[in-house]
Design an enzyme around this catalytic site. Sequence first.
Site: not given
Ligand code: MEV
Length: 307
Positions: A98-99, A101, A146
């Site tokens: 879900a972004g 982490g 992350d």
């Molecule tokens: C993911 O939270 C962030 C991205 O920029 C991937 C990364 O930085 O490794 C999409």
Amino acid sequence: MKASAPGKIILFGEHAVVYNRPALAVPVTQVKVDVEVTDSESAGIHIHAPIINLHAELNTLPPDHAIGSVVLKVFSAFGISNPPPLKINITSTIPAAAGLGSGAAVSAALIRALALHLAYPLTNEQVNDMVFEIEKLHHGTPSGIDNTVITFSKPVYFVKGQPIETFKVGKPFTIVIGDTGVAAPTKESVGDVRKLWLEDQNKFEVLFNEIGKISQTARDSIESGQPEQLGGLMDQNHALLQQLTVSSNELDNLVTAARDAGALGAKLSGGGRGGNMIALVKKEKAESVSNALLSAGAKRTIVTEIK
Ligand code: MEV
């Protein structure tokens, strides 16, 4: 022994950060992973992670298993070839894919709990390096943002390969996080952006530059205590992320709903395609923006104060 790790959101600069532009991320402590490691009466390493319905002995898992591989990595880093019988319990309130982490938080908490239990003290830098190695196995070409924000649990201004910089928050501000409920592995959106970049590097380098400038301006606004300026920057960053093709109808819909409900600005956060969006709100508007997101289809919302 117990250890935990928080979730995170990227405020500005996702994707461009993979291409060496700066990005800003903050921990989200309302959600977290908890890991407890105890001695076991029965032989073997017994892993319980009810959130993913995992109840297994380490040896029965494939060597590249998302959780098993972390445990193996820790044993190998500590030079332990014959680990004692252990019970590992993993619980999490961070939604997966879900972004927020969740993968990096599981790794960080697991490494810390094992290190404490096995009495191998690790610095944050060492934990961070280990989590990054694991992120590389699962995410292809992660920037490292992350694992850094999650391991240090502090706001970070992140540039790939450079020493970690935290930033000061001049005046607290409120963010509403809205979850589309659409699971979207970061690996896929990062891989797709890479393909597009390879096809048209000139175009994508320009977009990454624009995003990098936004992160820089955003840091100045946060540090100088002018967070209201972040709204417009979020809207610009979202438009650039749309051009990178990492938004989705669900994300755009929630971003629009937040703005219509009085948010000062909104954007997707993290890998995109699904997962979460964030909106900057005046504190007194947090509840109404949150309700508007839920009415527009968000599966859940989190209100967080950045300070
Ligand atoms: C993911 O939270 C962030 C991205 O920029 C991937 C990364 O930085 O490794 C999409």
